[in-house]
Design an enzyme around this catalytic site. Structure first.
Site, PDB file in Angstrom:
ATOM      1  N   ALA A  80       0.836  -1.207   0.000  1.00  0.00           N
ATOM      2  CA  ALA A  80       0.000   0.000   0.000  1.00  0.00           C
ATOM      3  C   ALA A  80       0.874   1.262   0.000  1.00  0.00           C
ATOM      4  O   ALA A  80       1.777   1.389  -0.800  1.00  0.00           O
ATOM      5  CB  ALA A  80      -0.982  -0.045   1.164  1.00  0.00           C
ATOM      6  N   SER A  81       0.641   2.183   0.929  1.00  0.00           N
ATOM      7  CA  SER A  81       1.302   3.490   0.872  1.00  0.00           C
ATOM      8  C   SER A  81       2.802   3.450   1.126  1.00  0.00           C
ATOM      9  O   SER A  81       3.483   4.457   0.906  1.00  0.00           O
ATOM     10  CB  SER A  81       0.645   4.461   1.855  1.00  0.00           C
ATOM     11  OG  SER A  81      -0.543   4.977   1.308  1.00  0.00           O
ATOM     12  N   ASN A  82       3.352   2.310   1.551  1.00  0.00           N
ATOM     13  CA  ASN A  82       4.809   2.201   1.580  1.00  0.00           C
ATOM     14  C   ASN A  82       5.394   2.406   0.186  1.00  0.00           C
ATOM     15  O   ASN A  82       6.569   2.743   0.045  1.00  0.00           O
ATOM     16  CB  ASN A  82       5.215   0.834   2.127  1.00  0.00           C
ATOM     17  CG  ASN A  82       5.097   0.758   3.634  1.00  0.00           C
ATOM     18  OD1 ASN A  82       5.823   1.422   4.367  1.00  0.00           O
ATOM     19  ND2 ASN A  82       4.152  -0.051   4.103  1.00  0.00           N
ATOM     20  N   LYS A  84       4.894   4.830  -1.642  1.00  0.00           N
ATOM     21  CA  LYS A  84       5.249   6.252  -1.802  1.00  0.00           C
ATOM     22  C   LYS A  84       6.718   6.522  -1.519  1.00  0.00           C
ATOM     23  O   LYS A  84       7.317   7.417  -2.122  1.00  0.00           O
ATOM     24  CB  LYS A  84       4.366   7.114  -0.892  1.00  0.00           C
ATOM     25  CG  LYS A  84       2.899   7.136  -1.280  1.00  0.00           C
ATOM     26  CD  LYS A  84       2.096   8.015  -0.335  1.00  0.00           C
ATOM     27  CE  LYS A  84       0.634   8.140  -0.771  1.00  0.00           C
ATOM     28  NZ  LYS A  84      -0.115   6.880  -0.624  1.00  0.00           N
TER      29      LYS A  84
END
Length: 346
Positions: A80-82, A84
């Site tokens: 997921a947002s890792n 980014k």
């Protein structure tokens, strides 16, 4: 939408149940105790890698799928947002090479892309996209995820990146955590390099670091090879889910070891790196790194302030529908802060 709205000191205290755990209350290996407690509390699986200086330990508890084999630390999961942090790293490499400026504006880099009520793309910078201060938010249409989450929905449905950006710009600017900002950064990387952003991440990060178990699916809703299944609060299997809507904001797949290896290369000063308050017996610590949450998966890759201690932890329940309702108490059904504290507190 991938842990997008609650990473503040006040809200993390409420959602993770911030209470300091004295060492005397834990077994000899405090991390193992807390990892097992996460599974007893309801997560189907909890896997982690923990480092203190050069000493590395691995932990796996629970099952890879309900009724299936035991979970392994080598199992893949959606980070997921890792994702980014990988995107930020490529952006900063381009900045260091003089190919991009943090002060460059979106309009000059992506002419005509940011159009909507109240938006001034010539005043929105790369730095603001990285730090979630651009005012570009995520789609406000409450039906955006219906195609996936409503009964009979199509978990393989493909949103194009341009459609997600377009829907995000239908409403006026508002400064908040922005997945869409990172979609624009993906487009900027492609514009500057002339290459697919996935190949840039592969060549600049994955290959140099030897991250062979990390991948970046574009539209494939399935996880391949040994992997953890992810679930919502009702126990529905959310593993098969299109990554298309999340792209450079959260589509990548990895293992705890690969993610930990990557995070060890990061500086706490990298734009977009998160800082979180962590209660420790000797007083609160400000830890840094990144987190990720999306359908079925909840993960943390964090460091202590001095960089000596690190934990990468993957859990296999996250309820996107509850997040969209604002029902934070039911997004994830237990409190991983004790495991983080066991690994990161002095």
């Amino acid at each position: 939408m991938t842990l997008s709205r609650w990473l503040t000191a006040a809200t993390i205290a409420v959602l993770l149940g911030v209470t300091a755990m004295p060492a005397s209350a834990l077994d000899n290996d405090r991390v193992e105790t807390e990892i097992r407690q996460l599974v007893r509390a309801g997560f189907p699986a909890a896997v982690a890698v923990v480092r203190e200086d050069s000493h590395v330990r691995h932990y796996a508890a629970g099952v890879a799928s309900l009724g299936g084999r035991p979970a392994r630390v080598t199992d893949r999961f959606r980070i997921a947002s890792n994702t980014k942090a990988f995107v930020s790293t490529v952006v900063m490499q381009l900045v260091s090479a003089g190919r991009l400026s943090l002060d460059a504006d979106v309009e000059s880099l992506l002419p005509g892309v940011v159009r909507g009520p109240g938006y001034r793309p010539s005043e929105i910078t790369v730095r603001q996209l990285l730090t979630h201060t651009s005012g570009i938010h995520d789609p406000r249409n409450p039906a955006f995820f219906d195609v996936y989450l409503k009964p009979g929905g199509d978990r393989s449905y493909v949103y194009t990146v341009d459609e997600v950006i377009r829907q995000s710009l239908l409403d006026p600017p508002h400064v908040e955590y922005s997945n869409t900002g990172y979609l624009l950064l993906g487009r900027i990387i492609e514009r500057v390099t002339g290459h697919d952003v996935r190949s840039e991440i592969r060549d600049r990060v994955l290959r140099p670091l030897g991250l062979r178990q990390t991948s970046f699916p574009l539209t494939d809703p399935h996880l391949h090879g040994p992997h953890l299944h992810g679930y919502d609060m009702a126990g529905n299997d959310m593993t098969t889910f299109s990554p298309s809507y999340d792209w450079t904001a959260g589509a990548m797949v990895s293992t705890v070891d690969d993610l930990a290896t990557f995070q060890r290369t990061l500086s706490p000063d990298l734009p977009g790196v998160e800082t979180l308050p962590l209660p420790c017996p000797g007083g609160d610590q400000t830890i840094w790194g990144h987190t990720g949450a999306g359908p079925g998966y909840f993960s943390f890759s964090l460091h202590s302030p001095d960089g000596r201690r690190q934990i990468t932890l993957a859990l296999t329940t996250y309820d996107l529908a509850a997040e969209l309702r604002g029902d934070w108490a039911h997004v994830a059904h237990t409190r991983p802060v004790a495991a983080l504290a066991a690994a990161l507190c002095p």
